[in-house]
Design a protein around this motif. Structure first.
Motif, PDB file in Angstrom:
ATOM      1  N   ILE B  71       0.811  -1.226   0.000  1.00 18.40           N
ATOM      2  CA  ILE B  71       0.000   0.000   0.000  1.00 18.40           C
ATOM      3  C   ILE B  71       0.838   1.267   0.000  1.00 18.40           C
ATOM      4  O   ILE B  71       0.316   2.330  -0.340  1.00 18.40           O
ATOM      5  N   GLY B  72       2.118   1.153   0.353  1.00 18.38           N
ATOM      6  CA  GLY B  72       2.854   2.391   0.544  1.00 18.38           C
ATOM      7  C   GLY B  72       4.206   2.517  -0.108  1.00 18.38           C
ATOM      8  O   GLY B  72       4.872   3.538   0.073  1.00 18.38           O
ATOM      9  N   LEU B  73       4.630   1.517  -0.868  1.00 16.06           N
ATOM     10  CA  LEU B  73       5.951   1.647  -1.496  1.00 16.06           C
ATOM     11  C   LEU B  73       5.939   2.729  -2.573  1.00 16.06           C
ATOM     12  O   LEU B  73       6.860   3.542  -2.652  1.00 16.06           O
ATOM     13  N   LEU B  74       4.890   2.727  -3.347  1.00 15.33           N
ATOM     14  CA  LEU B  74       4.817   3.675  -4.469  1.00 15.33           C
ATOM     15  C   LEU B  74       3.859   4.817  -4.140  1.00 15.33           C
ATOM     16  O   LEU B  74       2.975   4.691  -3.287  1.00 15.33           O
ATOM     17  N   PHE B  80      -0.833  10.026   0.677  1.00 13.67           N
ATOM     18  CA  PHE B  80      -1.269   9.899   2.069  1.00 13.67           C
ATOM     19  C   PHE B  80      -0.066   9.630   2.957  1.00 13.67           C
ATOM     20  O   PHE B  80       1.009   9.244   2.486  1.00 13.67           O
ATOM     21  N   ALA B  81      -0.276   9.836   4.229  1.00  9.13           N
ATOM     22  CA  ALA B  81       0.791   9.580   5.207  1.00  9.13           C
ATOM     23  C   ALA B  81       0.177   9.339   6.570  1.00  9.13           C
ATOM     24  O   ALA B  81      -0.937   9.782   6.856  1.00  9.13           O
ATOM     25  N   LEU B  82       0.921   8.612   7.388  1.00 13.09           N
ATOM     26  CA  LEU B  82       0.594   8.579   8.811  1.00 13.09           C
ATOM     27  C   LEU B  82       1.165   9.851   9.431  1.00 13.09           C
ATOM     28  O   LEU B  82       2.137  10.419   8.934  1.00 13.09           O
ATOM     29  N   ILE B  99      -6.990   3.556  12.095  1.00 13.39           N
ATOM     30  CA  ILE B  99      -7.591   2.867  10.946  1.00 13.39           C
ATOM     31  C   ILE B  99      -6.553   1.989  10.266  1.00 13.39           C
ATOM     32  O   ILE B  99      -6.817   0.825   9.938  1.00 13.39           O
ATOM     33  N   MET B 100      -5.376   2.564  10.051  1.00 16.28           N
ATOM     34  CA  MET B 100      -4.335   1.778   9.380  1.00 16.28           C
ATOM     35  C   MET B 100      -3.939   0.575  10.230  1.00 16.28           C
ATOM     36  O   MET B 100      -3.712  -0.528   9.710  1.00 16.28           O
ATOM     37  N   ARG B 101      -3.894   0.780  11.529  1.00 17.38           N
ATOM     38  CA  ARG B 101      -3.554  -0.326  12.435  1.00 17.38           C
ATOM     39  C   ARG B 101      -4.582  -1.452  12.294  1.00 17.38           C
ATOM     40  O   ARG B 101      -4.231  -2.629  12.222  1.00 17.38           O
ATOM     41  N   GLU B 102      -5.845  -1.076  12.249  1.00 18.11           N
ATOM     42  CA  GLU B 102      -6.894  -2.090  12.121  1.00 18.11           C
ATOM     43  C   GLU B 102      -6.828  -2.784  10.765  1.00 18.11           C
ATOM     44  O   GLU B 102      -7.068  -3.991  10.672  1.00 18.11           O
ATOM     45  N   PRO B 161      10.127   8.689   4.735  1.00 18.85           N
ATOM     46  CA  PRO B 161       9.499   8.696   6.077  1.00 18.85           C
ATOM     47  C   PRO B 161       8.133   8.033   6.093  1.00 18.85           C
ATOM     48  O   PRO B 161       7.760   7.404   7.078  1.00 18.85           O
ATOM     49  N   ARG B 162       7.399   8.179   4.997  1.00 17.48           N
ATOM     50  CA  ARG B 162       6.069   7.561   4.957  1.00 17.48           C
ATOM     51  C   ARG B 162       6.194   6.044   4.883  1.00 17.48           C
ATOM     52  O   ARG B 162       5.418   5.310   5.501  1.00 17.48           O
ATOM     53  N   ARG B 163       7.184   5.568   4.113  1.00 15.81           N
ATOM     54  CA  ARG B 163       7.380   4.114   4.016  1.00 15.81           C
ATOM     55  C   ARG B 163       7.838   3.551   5.353  1.00 15.81           C
ATOM     56  O   ARG B 163       7.396   2.475   5.784  1.00 15.81           O
TER      57      ARG B 163
END
Lengths: 371, 237
Positions: B71-74, B80-82, B99-102, B161-163
């Motif tokens: 979901i977050g490599l590209l 989006f970001a945490l 939400i992402m944790r769930e 940082p997002r990855r």
């Protein structure tokens, strides 16, 4: 002998339009002039009952307008669980006219409440103006503030792009900040925050206040979206609890609903683009003999919701605009279009469970009487 | 003599590159997809192999932990970001961590293959997630072709940082989840991480997500330690 009543339609007479027809055939919608087309962007907000309206609009294939759907990288069912799409933006329950007015003011920056974030004992953070919207809470004040900023941006997009705004008035009782009058959907201390009588005041709105707040909202909406129409409904769901120790909750409910009903009538009379839809009457009227309430005498059964939405689709939606399917079509296309079909009756018990679970899961007010 | 069986995904490659294996140690890339063209064995054989292990043996799985990349490599169409990965002046959409944790937890809990592997074996089971993200990834490099059907040159890698924030969250979730099904999380070798928490370039394979043989050697040391005695410090520390 001639008199004015002789020329009135059946709907003007109690015996003909309420007492005699089968329960499911009672149709108190009269003179409703607004028509929703297939492409009309319909937005919803309000109390618990408004969630049913949103659900039916979406399932009827109408253009249910959601300005804050959550990020598409997340599965849709998870987003729904976290409050995205429950209403047109992730504002949670908006119970009072004052809440709606302040939402508009907060979205456009004319009101910045002083109330700080609510931090729970476990360190998670709540938005005081949407205390139940984030299951598990926010991890920090910064995260909550960023999410709130995103939310208010979505609210602006919503108000500026919607065609029809369906708002369900729910309560007159609310709690406000002593500092600046900011109102909360729930009393501080019930679901986050800490109650402090020096900081929070109880307010029970009267008709002039509700009309004043709604008028301010309607004027602000017209400023940003001059062609928007508004449908007002009053929630038939009674108060979970009243904060008035000297008043029975039943009397408090009657007061609250009466004020909201009168205010809605006045607003519909004063604004050409505001329409009243009688969902309150459909559910609470004597024709239903209480059958549209679940055993807790508060939640509305699926059959009651279906009756409301059947009439909504019949009166407020252009012919052919709604995809009539599933539980809606079964009751629209029957021999007696407004009477529940046997299949619907058989399924009622199951639907009651679904309906009850749905409302209880999403209704902040339930927290007032837990345990 | 007790055996160590490692069953995993493409990240088993780093272990294979680490050098000669000790006696009784086997590393297999399990590809459970029908019509597989890569991997050493399929799902049925993997289950059979795990069932052959005795109570003194050790099974190490490398299966969960790739969701952060998926979901977050590209870069996403809607960035989006945490919140912890967000620069003060960034305006991308923030996804609340809860939400992402769930999402990650539900994804992990839905993995039936992992549960089957655990159920079929009598030995202790450990789990290793993929290595930490690499801080520097050049989207224009010819070394990077496509990832899950997307041309990297077209969409680009999302900011480091997002990855990293997603990887850390996935690790937290797995560290909490795996013990609930009787599997011990084996932590990435801490010496392979930079001070910021990224994969040290000395341990990176020349692609977007994998580690190299040097990392594999460090990881094998962790596996051997787990096999010898699952010390508390290895349990998801």
């Amino acid at each position: 002998m001639s008199h004015p009543y002789r020329s009135l339609p059946h709907s003007a007479f109690w015996r003909r339009s309420v007492a005699r027809p089968p329960m499911g055939a009672v149709d108190p919608v009269a003179g409703f002039s607004l028509r929703i087309g297939r492409n009309t962007r319909v937005a919803t907000a309000g109390s618990c009952f408004a969630q049913h309206i949103a659900r039916y609009l979406a399932s009827a294939g109408l253009n249910y307008h959601v300005a804050e759907p959550g990020h598409p990288v997340l599965p849709e069912d998870l987003r729904r669980k976290h409050g995205y799409g429950t209403f047109s933006a992730r504002y949670g329950n908006i119970y009072t006219a004052r809440q709606l007015r302040q939402l508009m003011e907060r979205a456009y920056g004319s009101f910045v409440p002083q109330e700080p974030a609510w931090v729970d004992a476990d360190g998670t953070v709540r938005d005081p103006f949407r205390p139940g919207v984030q299951p598990g809470g926010f991890i920090s004040v910064r995260e909550m503030e960023l999410d709130r900023a995103q939310h208010l941006a979505a609210v602006r997009r919503l108000f500026e792009t919607l065609d029809v705004f369906v708002f369900t008035l729910g309560l007159t009782e609310c709690w406000e900040s002593h500092a600046d009058g900011a109102v909360f959907p729930l009393c501080p201390g019930v679901e986050g925050g800490a109650f402090d009588p020096a900081r929070y005041d109880f307010r029970n709105q009267d008709v002039p206040e509700v009309v004043g707040d709604m008028s301010a909202f309607l004027d602000a909406l017209a400023d940003v979206n001059p062609t928007a129409s508004v449908i007002l409904t009053v929630s038939p769901v009674p108060l979970m609890a009243t904060a008035r120790a000297d008043t029975h909750v039943l009397a408090a409910t009657t007061y609250s609903k009466s004020v909201l009903r009168v205010a809605a009538e006045m607003l519909a009379g004063a604004y050409g683009h505001v329409h009243y839809f009688p969902s309150y009457e459909i559910v609470t009227g004597p024709h239903a003999q209480g059958a549209y309430y679940a055993p807790d005498l508060r939640n509305v059964t699926e059959a009651g919701v279906a009756h409301v939405m059947r009439l909504f689709l019949a009166h407020a939606v252009e012919e052919g605009a709604a995809q009539v399917s599933g539980q809606i079509s079964g009751q629209v296309s029957g021999e007696h279009p407004l009477a529940p079909l046997p299949a619907a009756e058989e399924a009622q018990s199951r639907h009651e469970d679904i309906s009850r679970a749905f409302v209880e899961a999403e209704c902040d007010e339930v927290a007032l009487d837990r345990g | 003599m007790s055996r160590i069986l490692v069953l995993g995904d493409s990240h088993t490659g780093a272990l294979k590159e680490a050098g000669p294996l000790g006696a009784g140690t086997e590393i297999l890339w399990v590809n459970a997809k029908p019509g597989r063209v890569s991997g050493d064995i399929g799902a049925v054989d993997a289950l059979a192999r795990s069932a052959e292990l005795g109570s003194e043996d050790c099974l190490v799985l490398m299966r969960l932990g790739t969701l952060h990349n998926i979901i977050g490599l590209l870069n996403h169409d809607i960035a989006f970001a945490l919140v912890d990965a967000l620069d003060p002046d960034e305006t991308v959409e923030v996804i609340p961590e809860a939400i992402m944790r769930e999402y990650i937890a539900e994804h992990a809990a839905s993995d039936q293959f992992l549960r089957k592997m655990k159920a079929r074996t009598r030995c202790r089971v450990g789990h290793i997630m993929p290595p930490a993200p690499k801080k520097t990834l050049d989207s224009t490099s010819r070394a990077f072709g496509a990832y899950r059907g997307q041309r990297i040159a077209d969409v680009g890698f999302s900011p480091a940082p997002r990855r990293l924030a997603l990887w850390r969250l996935e690790k937290l979730v797995l560290d909490a989840f795996l013990p609930t099904i009787g599997i011990v999380p084996i932590a990435p070798p801490p010496e392979t991480l930079t001070g910021e928490g990224y994969l040290d370039p000395a341990y990176a394979a020349p692609d977007a997500t994998h580690a190299n043989g040097a990392y594999g050697a460090r990881l094998m040391a962790r596996i051997l330690a787990f096999a010898a005695e699952p010390a508390p410090l290895l349990r998801g520390s």
